[in-house]
Design a protein around this motif. Structure first.
Motif, short mmCIF file in Angstrom:
data_model
loop_
_atom_site.label_atom_id
_atom_site.label_comp_id
_atom_site.label_asym_id
_atom_site.label_seq_id
_atom_site.Cartn_x
_atom_site.Cartn_y
_atom_site.Cartn_z
N GLY A 245 0.90 -1.25 -0.05
CA GLY A 245 0.14 -0.03 -0.07
C GLY A 245 0.96 1.20 0.07
N HIS A 246 2.02 1.16 0.52
CA HIS A 246 3.01 2.20 0.39
C HIS A 246 3.47 2.51 -0.98
N THR A 247 3.89 1.61 -1.67
CA THR A 247 4.15 1.82 -3.16
C THR A 247 2.99 2.40 -3.76
N ILE A 248 1.69 2.05 -3.78
CA ILE A 248 0.43 2.20 -4.38
C ILE A 248 0.18 3.84 -4.09
N GLY A 249 0.39 3.99 -2.70
CA GLY A 249 0.07 5.24 -2.09
C GLY A 249 0.96 6.63 -2.90
N LEU A 250 2.23 6.13 -3.00
CA LEU A 250 3.19 6.97 -3.83
C LEU A 250 2.92 7.03 -5.26
N ALA A 251 2.00 5.99 -5.83
CA ALA A 251 2.05 5.88 -7.19
C ALA A 251 0.83 6.76 -7.31
N LEU A 252 0.03 6.87 -6.55
CA LEU A 252 -1.23 7.81 -6.79
C LEU A 252 -0.64 9.19 -6.35
N THR A 253 0.14 9.52 -5.47
CA THR A 253 0.58 10.84 -5.55
C THR A 253 1.27 11.33 -6.90
N GLN A 254 2.03 10.37 -7.21
CA GLN A 254 2.31 10.81 -8.81
C GLN A 254 1.51 10.99 -9.71
N ALA A 255 0.39 10.12 -9.50
CA ALA A 255 -0.47 10.08 -10.59
C ALA A 255 -1.30 11.63 -10.43
N VAL A 256 -1.46 12.21 -9.34
CA VAL A 256 -2.12 13.50 -9.24
C VAL A 256 -1.25 14.48 -9.54
N ARG A 257 -0.12 14.22 -9.38
CA ARG A 257 0.93 15.15 -9.95
C ARG A 257 0.60 15.47 -11.77
N VAL A 258 0.32 14.45 -12.14
CA VAL A 258 0.13 14.41 -13.63
C VAL A 258 -1.51 14.90 -13.88
N LEU A 259 -2.32 14.55 -13.10
CA LEU A 259 -3.76 15.05 -13.15
C LEU A 259 -4.22 15.74 -11.81
N PRO A 260 -3.65 17.01 -11.53
CA PRO A 260 -4.10 17.61 -10.44
C PRO A 260 -5.49 17.66 -10.38
N GLU A 261 -6.39 17.53 -11.36
CA GLU A 261 -7.75 17.96 -11.27
C GLU A 261 -8.72 16.48 -10.70
N MET A 262 -7.85 15.37 -10.55
CA MET A 262 -8.51 14.50 -10.04
C MET A 262 -9.11 14.50 -8.79
N LEU A 263 -10.43 14.07 -8.54
CA LEU A 263 -11.34 14.24 -7.52
C LEU A 263 -10.94 13.10 -6.51
N THR A 264 -10.86 11.87 -7.02
CA THR A 264 -10.91 10.60 -6.17
C THR A 264 -10.63 9.50 -6.74
N VAL A 265 -10.16 8.34 -6.07
CA VAL A 265 -10.07 7.10 -6.84
C VAL A 265 -11.35 6.24 -6.75
N LEU A 266 -11.94 5.66 -7.74
CA LEU A 266 -13.34 5.01 -7.46
C LEU A 266 -13.19 3.58 -7.38
N ALA A 267 -12.17 3.18 -8.12
CA ALA A 267 -12.18 1.40 -7.93
C ALA A 267 -10.68 0.96 -8.78
N TRP A 268 -10.15 -0.11 -8.50
CA TRP A 268 -9.09 -0.71 -8.93
C TRP A 268 -9.56 -1.82 -10.03
N HIS A 269 -8.93 -1.82 -11.24
CA HIS A 269 -9.26 -2.87 -12.18
C HIS A 269 -8.19 -4.10 -11.60
N GLY A 270 -7.08 -3.82 -11.37
CA GLY A 270 -6.14 -4.76 -10.78
C GLY A 270 -4.93 -4.16 -10.22
N CYS A 271 -4.06 -4.83 -9.54
CA CYS A 271 -2.66 -4.31 -9.12
C CYS A 271 -1.98 -5.39 -8.70
N ASP A 272 -0.99 -5.30 -9.60
CA ASP A 272 0.34 -6.51 -9.60
C ASP A 272 1.85 -5.85 -8.88
N HIS A 273 2.21 -6.61 -7.73
CA HIS A 273 3.31 -6.03 -7.18
C HIS A 273 4.47 -6.75 -7.97
#
Length: 331
Positions: A245-273
């Motif tokens: 979850g630490h890695t995913i949290g930092l990935a979300l932070t970086q995604a919001v840097r790309v899309l600062p207008e993002m409101l929230t995450v609704l769902a996951w299609h999938g997640c592979d470590h």
């Protein structure tokens, strides 16, 4: 004196239908959100601007950061995965309700699939356990109801359990992620955005972030979210790993840097470590917009994919560590 071991189960201790619900309930407080945000770099506007959150959601209390909510739900499921070696998949992770700060979450984890792995000469015997994780709030309203699959070691290396479930049948895909925000008013959010962020997202767009984020305070994040998996705390073998979850949290932070207008995450299609992460690694993302579709109140649902790499020091070669596919809400 009768001495007992205080530990979680091994694979061969488990049976279908076993339920684990001993993790303490936890209230989503401003303090917890602040500590969590300091570790993963929270950047979602609705999670940071409480007044804006109230105007958009219509709730008296501000929205809880979604990454804090899923980290806590997963952490509360770890009494069964105390000895986890790896997580193989997540399925059906979609918010049924967006909890607010002040809500209290508790989690029930049920064993719904078991498959013993074929023995390998280069690895201690293991098995796969599929878990259904159901998280509710203080009013018994469902927040999350999803599945994950973990690899656990065997207590008895010579045991033949006969467990051979088809884990491809476990869980389901996400359904109607936009239902979560059907009652939200997005106009206040749009009005709050600077003109440069009032834009259209085009599918098949890719961004490569310049600069990464160092992974720090890894055991602290695990403790904050009630995650007791040994591999995140105990470095006796020199192999302590960072909570996924630490890695995913930092990935979300970086995604919001790309899309600062993002409101929230609704769902996951999938997640592979796809590789291990250790404290001190630096993570960098490539973010892909794989699809865009209309949502409620003139919003858009963006289907994103974050591919995250890690490097352990200056000049080190980057290695893949995360492939995360998810759905976010854009105004």
């Amino acid at each position: 004196m009768n001495e007992l071991l205080a530990e979680g189960p091994y694979f061969d201790d488990l049976s279908l239908g076993d339920v684990f619900d001993t993790a303490p309930p936890a209230t989503l407080t401003e303090a917890a959100a602040a500590v969590h945000g300091a570790i993963v770099g929270e950047r979602l506007r609705l999670a940071l601007d409480h007044d804006l959150s109230r105007r958009v959601t219509g709730e008296a209390a501000p929205l809880a950061p979604p990454s804090l909510v899923w980290d806590l739900a997963i952490g509360q499921s770890t009494p069964v995965t105390h000895h986890v070696r790896a997580n193989l998949f997540y399925r059906g992770l979609a918010f049924r309700r967006a909890p607010a700060l002040g809500d209290t979450l508790r989690t029930r984890t049920e064993v719904v699939g078991l498959r013993q792995n074929a023995p390998r000469p280069d690895r201690a015997p293991t098995g796969l356990v599929a878990l259904r994780i159901t998280t509710v709030d203080q009013a018994d309203r469902t927040v999350l109801d999803f599945w994950r699959c973990a690899m656990l070691p065997m207590r008895d290396p010579s045991a033949r359990t006969g467990h051979a479930d088809d884990l491809s049948r476990v869980g389901r895909g996400i359904e109607d992620p936009a239902a979560l925000v059907a009652g939200w008013r997005l106009e206040p959010f749009r009005e709050s955005l600077p003109p440069s962020l009032r834009r259209n997202l085009v599918a098949d767009t890719r961004w490569r972030l310049v600069g990464g984020d160092v992974v720090s305070s890894a055991p602290e994040l695990a403790r904050l979210t009630l995650n007791i998996a040994r591999t995140h705390h105990d470095d006796e073998a020199g192999t302590r790993l960072v909570y996924g979850g630490h890695t995913i949290g930092l990935a979300l932070t970086q995604a919001v840097r790309v899309l600062p207008e993002m409101l929230t995450v609704l769902a996951w299609h999938g997640c592979d470590h796809t590789g291990p992460v250790r404290e001190g690694d630096t993570l960098t993302s490539t973010v892909e917009a794989q699809g865009v579709e209309p949502g409620p109140d003139g919003s858009r649902l963006a289907h994103l994919r974050s591919l995250v790499t890690a490097r352990s020091g200056p000049g080190d070669e980057s290695r893949g560590v995360l492939d995360w596919r998810y759905v976010v809400l854009l105004p």
